[in-house]
Design a protein around this motif. Structure first.
Motif, PDB file in Angstrom:
ATOM      1  N   GLN A  45       0.821  -1.212   0.000  1.00  7.02           N
ATOM      2  CA  GLN A  45       0.000   0.000   0.000  1.00  7.02           C
ATOM      3  C   GLN A  45       0.858   1.267   0.000  1.00  7.02           C
ATOM      4  O   GLN A  45       0.329   2.362  -0.208  1.00  7.02           O
ATOM      5  CB  GLN A  45      -0.954   0.008   1.203  1.00  7.02           C
ATOM      6  N   VAL A  46       2.154   1.114   0.223  1.00  7.65           N
ATOM      7  CA  VAL A  46       3.073   2.254   0.171  1.00  7.65           C
ATOM      8  C   VAL A  46       4.002   2.148  -1.035  1.00  7.65           C
ATOM      9  O   VAL A  46       4.209   3.123  -1.764  1.00  7.65           O
ATOM     10  CB  VAL A  46       3.904   2.349   1.470  1.00  7.65           C
ATOM     11  N   PHE A  47       4.544   0.957  -1.279  1.00  7.69           N
ATOM     12  CA  PHE A  47       5.571   0.795  -2.315  1.00  7.69           C
ATOM     13  C   PHE A  47       5.100   0.033  -3.551  1.00  7.69           C
ATOM     14  O   PHE A  47       5.908  -0.318  -4.400  1.00  7.69           O
ATOM     15  CB  PHE A  47       6.795   0.107  -1.713  1.00  7.69           C
ATOM     16  N   LYS A  98       6.742   8.793  -0.831  1.00  7.42           N
ATOM     17  CA  LYS A  98       5.771   7.703  -0.697  1.00  7.42           C
ATOM     18  C   LYS A  98       5.406   7.473   0.769  1.00  7.42           C
ATOM     19  O   LYS A  98       4.240   7.216   1.101  1.00  7.42           O
ATOM     20  CB  LYS A  98       6.336   6.420  -1.312  1.00  7.42           C
ATOM     21  N   LEU A  99       6.401   7.576   1.643  1.00 10.47           N
ATOM     22  CA  LEU A  99       6.136   7.395   3.067  1.00 10.47           C
ATOM     23  C   LEU A  99       5.501   8.636   3.684  1.00 10.47           C
ATOM     24  O   LEU A  99       4.580   8.541   4.493  1.00 10.47           O
ATOM     25  CB  LEU A  99       7.436   7.056   3.798  1.00 10.47           C
ATOM     26  N   MET A 100       5.980   9.800   3.305  1.00 12.54           N
ATOM     27  CA  MET A 100       5.465  11.042   3.882  1.00 12.54           C
ATOM     28  C   MET A 100       3.993  11.247   3.559  1.00 12.54           C
ATOM     29  O   MET A 100       3.257  11.882   4.316  1.00 12.54           O
ATOM     30  CB  MET A 100       6.274  12.237   3.376  1.00 12.54           C
ATOM     31  N   ALA A 101       3.539  10.670   2.442  1.00 12.26           N
ATOM     32  CA  ALA A 101       2.120  10.774   2.068  1.00 12.26           C
ATOM     33  C   ALA A 101       1.234  10.028   3.059  1.00 12.26           C
ATOM     34  O   ALA A 101       0.031  10.308   3.157  1.00 12.26           O
ATOM     35  CB  ALA A 101       1.907  10.237   0.663  1.00 12.26           C
ATOM     36  N   LYS A 102       1.810   9.075   3.798  1.00 13.05           N
ATOM     37  CA  LYS A 102       1.046   8.282   4.765  1.00 13.05           C
ATOM     38  C   LYS A 102       1.302   8.699   6.211  1.00 13.05           C
ATOM     39  O   LYS A 102       0.431   8.526   7.067  1.00 13.05           O
ATOM     40  CB  LYS A 102       1.401   6.794   4.613  1.00 13.05           C
ATOM     41  N   LEU A 103       2.491   9.224   6.485  1.00 17.09           N
ATOM     42  CA  LEU A 103       2.862   9.573   7.855  1.00 17.09           C
ATOM     43  C   LEU A 103       2.213  10.879   8.298  1.00 17.09           C
ATOM     44  O   LEU A 103       1.909  11.747   7.473  1.00 17.09           O
ATOM     45  CB  LEU A 103       4.381   9.685   7.981  1.00 17.09           C
ATOM     46  N   GLN A 165      -2.324   4.656  13.482  1.00 16.21           N
ATOM     47  CA  GLN A 165      -3.010   3.887  12.442  1.00 16.21           C
ATOM     48  C   GLN A 165      -2.117   3.592  11.237  1.00 16.21           C
ATOM     49  O   GLN A 165      -2.438   2.724  10.419  1.00 16.21           O
ATOM     50  CB  GLN A 165      -4.286   4.594  11.996  1.00 16.21           C
ATOM     51  N   MET A 166      -0.975   4.267  11.139  1.00 10.56           N
ATOM     52  CA  MET A 166      -0.034   3.953  10.061  1.00 10.56           C
ATOM     53  C   MET A 166       0.370   2.485  10.095  1.00 10.56           C
ATOM     54  O   MET A 166       0.609   1.856   9.055  1.00 10.56           O
ATOM     55  CB  MET A 166       1.205   4.854  10.194  1.00 10.56           C
ATOM     56  N   ASP A 173      -3.992  -6.568   5.778  1.00 10.71           N
ATOM     57  CA  ASP A 173      -4.150  -6.508   4.331  1.00 10.71           C
ATOM     58  C   ASP A 173      -5.410  -5.739   3.961  1.00 10.71           C
ATOM     59  O   ASP A 173      -6.457  -5.880   4.597  1.00 10.71           O
ATOM     60  CB  ASP A 173      -4.213  -7.929   3.765  1.00 10.71           C
ATOM     61  N   ALA A 174      -5.296  -4.919   2.918  1.00 11.90           N
ATOM     62  CA  ALA A 174      -6.419  -4.117   2.406  1.00 11.90           C
ATOM     63  C   ALA A 174      -6.960  -3.151   3.455  1.00 11.90           C
ATOM     64  O   ALA A 174      -8.130  -2.766   3.416  1.00 11.90           O
ATOM     65  CB  ALA A 174      -7.535  -5.009   1.877  1.00 11.90           C
ATOM     66  N   ALA A 175      -6.119  -2.772   4.401  1.00 17.04           N
ATOM     67  CA  ALA A 175      -6.556  -1.854   5.457  1.00 17.04           C
ATOM     68  C   ALA A 175      -6.704  -0.435   4.915  1.00 17.04           C
ATOM     69  O   ALA A 175      -6.052  -0.048   3.952  1.00 17.04           O
ATOM     70  CB  ALA A 175      -5.543  -1.863   6.599  1.00 17.04           C
ATOM     71  N   SER A 176      -7.585   0.308   5.540  1.00 15.14           N
ATOM     72  CA  SER A 176      -7.752   1.718   5.184  1.00 15.14           C
ATOM     73  C   SER A 176      -7.978   2.520   6.457  1.00 15.14           C
ATOM     74  O   SER A 176      -8.468   1.996   7.460  1.00 15.14           O
ATOM     75  CB  SER A 176      -8.933   1.902   4.221  1.00 15.14           C
ATOM     76  N   PHE A 177      -7.594   3.781   6.420  1.00 11.87           N
ATOM     77  CA  PHE A 177      -7.771   4.646   7.578  1.00 11.87           C
ATOM     78  C   PHE A 177      -9.257   4.958   7.749  1.00 11.87           C
ATOM     79  O   PHE A 177      -9.987   5.162   6.773  1.00 11.87           O
ATOM     80  CB  PHE A 177      -6.995   5.941   7.406  1.00 11.87           C
TER      81      PHE A 177
END
Length: 401
Positions: A45-47, A98-103, A165-166, A173-177
């Motif tokens: 989901q990140v890479f 890619k990581l900063m978009a989620k953190l 939640q990160m 798997d297939a998790a979403s915030f």
């Protein structure tokens, strides 16, 4: 024959799960302690689906958190980086965006600044109401844990939850915030309470989220959506205690109809089975002499009324407890049990058989021959029995203590 271009690029391709180094820092020494590191189980989901990072040799992506408040540091180490134009026009992946978009900001990129931020954990306290506290003997070391229920009105909790939640992206798997603006979400968080340098501290251990659905006519039906115990704290029985804390919140309420789980992972389903089986063993309707007579409405009603266990789960617990008391060396007794379970497993197939026959007459589907269905049913049963036996072994380990 190998592609020359692929051969030249291969040394610069690394598994993103192996490259990511996650730490929960309690003290500065943990930064250099390899034993505090753990890796994600997934990172697509990140890479991306390939779960690879391109353009570096010996890459280590450092994602460090303070153990309590989850102050965040992001860094990178590598021995070589592919330069633009070095091999045609191929460019290395830009990892940080890619990581900063989620953190959740702020994210430190300076290790010294992060080390200074560790002091924030000295004042960190869990948000919400204390629901459950317990002690675990971990190889002779008594460790104390607590579970709290919080909501978004607690100061600082939203920012804390956003950072926490990160972790679901790495382990579910297939998790979403979730939508934190929806007040039907309930938050359950687990911490370890420990002492360092004579000072009491709290470290984040795991969490669960529960959505409270409406149930006609004037009830609610809590559904457990996400449950995660962070990898360094697994295999200690903590998930079972987190589930017990959730149950304590709801089983005493007349408004709650029953408790459900959203698409439970196999591992969590076993924990749920274990906790529910311990509870149901206390109920008269699940006594040994009644289990052998088959599943009945008293089991459904008593499990629901006492522990908010829904009908499907109470049937599953019946099957586990009946298997536990079944003498597998007694051919007839074991056969009766298998037939009872297989009848339940085959019910959906039988209900849909008439529709399948209609479709077959139209040429839209072919009904498998009976022997194929028998084989499929046997395979399904065997898999289920193995899951049940794992739960039973855990029940018996507890009873022997």
């Amino acid at each position: 024959m190998d592609d020359p271009m692929e051969t030249r690029l291969k040394p610069y391709v690394i598994d993103s799960n192996e490259a990511l180094d996650i730490k929960l820092i309690r003290k500065e020494d943990d930064l250099e302690d390899d034993d505090t590191s753990f890796s994600p189980e997934m990172s697509h989901q990140v890479f991306g689906d390939s779960e690879t990072i391109f353009g570096y040799k010996d890459l280590q992506v450092q994602l460090y958190y303070s153990a309590g408040s989850l102050e965040t540091y992001l860094g990178m180490k590598y021995t070589e980086k592919l330069q633009k134009g070095e091999i045609d026009d191929v460019e290395p992946d830009d990892v940080f965006p890619k990581l900063m978009a989620k953190l959740t900001p702020p994210v430190y990129d300076n290790l010294d600044a992060f080390v200074k931020a560790l002091s924030k954990d000295e004042k960190f306290k869990p948000c919400g109401e204390l629901l459950h506290s317990f002690t675990v003997n971990d190889n002779g070391n008594n460790r104390q844990f607590e579970v709290y229920k919080a909501d978004m009105t607690c100061q600082g909790f939203k920012e804390y939850h956003d950072r926490l939640q990160m972790f679901i992206l790495w382990y579910i798997d297939a998790a979403s915030f979730i939508d934190v603006d929806d007040d039907q979400w309930h938050y359950f968080n687990m911490y370890e309470k420990f002492t360092t340098s004579g000072q009491q501290r709290y470290a984040t251990i795991g969490f669960a989220t529960v959505y409270q659905y409406y149930a006609y006519p004037n009830h609610t039906r809590p559904r457990i959506a996400q449950v995660l115990i962070l990898p360094p704290f697994q295999k200690l029985g903590l998930c079972a205690n987190l589930l017990r804390a959730i149950y304590r919140q709801y089983i005493g309420s007349n408004e709650v109809k029953d408790i459900t789980v959203e698409d439970p992972a196999i591992e969590f389903q076993r924990v749920r089975d274990y906790v529910d089986a311990i509870n149901c063993m206390k109920l008269p309707s699940f006594s040994r002499q009644l289990l052998v007579q088959g599943f009945n409405k008293d089991m459904i009603n008593e499990a629901r009324d006492k522990f908010k266990i829904n009908k499907r789960q109470s049937r599953r617990i019946y099957e586990i407890l009946r298997l536990q008391m079944t003498d597998l060396s007694n051919e007839q007794e074991y056969r009766d049990y298998r037939l009872d379970v297989k009848k339940r497993l085959n019910s959906p197939y039988k209900r849909g058989l008439q529709d399948m026959k209609k479709l077959e007459s139209l040429g839209n589907v072919a009904i498998p021959p009976p022997e194929q269905r028998i084989q499929s049913l046997e395979k399904e049963y065997r898999s289920l029995e193995e899951d049940y036996k794992k739960v039973i072994r855990r029940l018996e380990e507890v009873s022997e203590q």
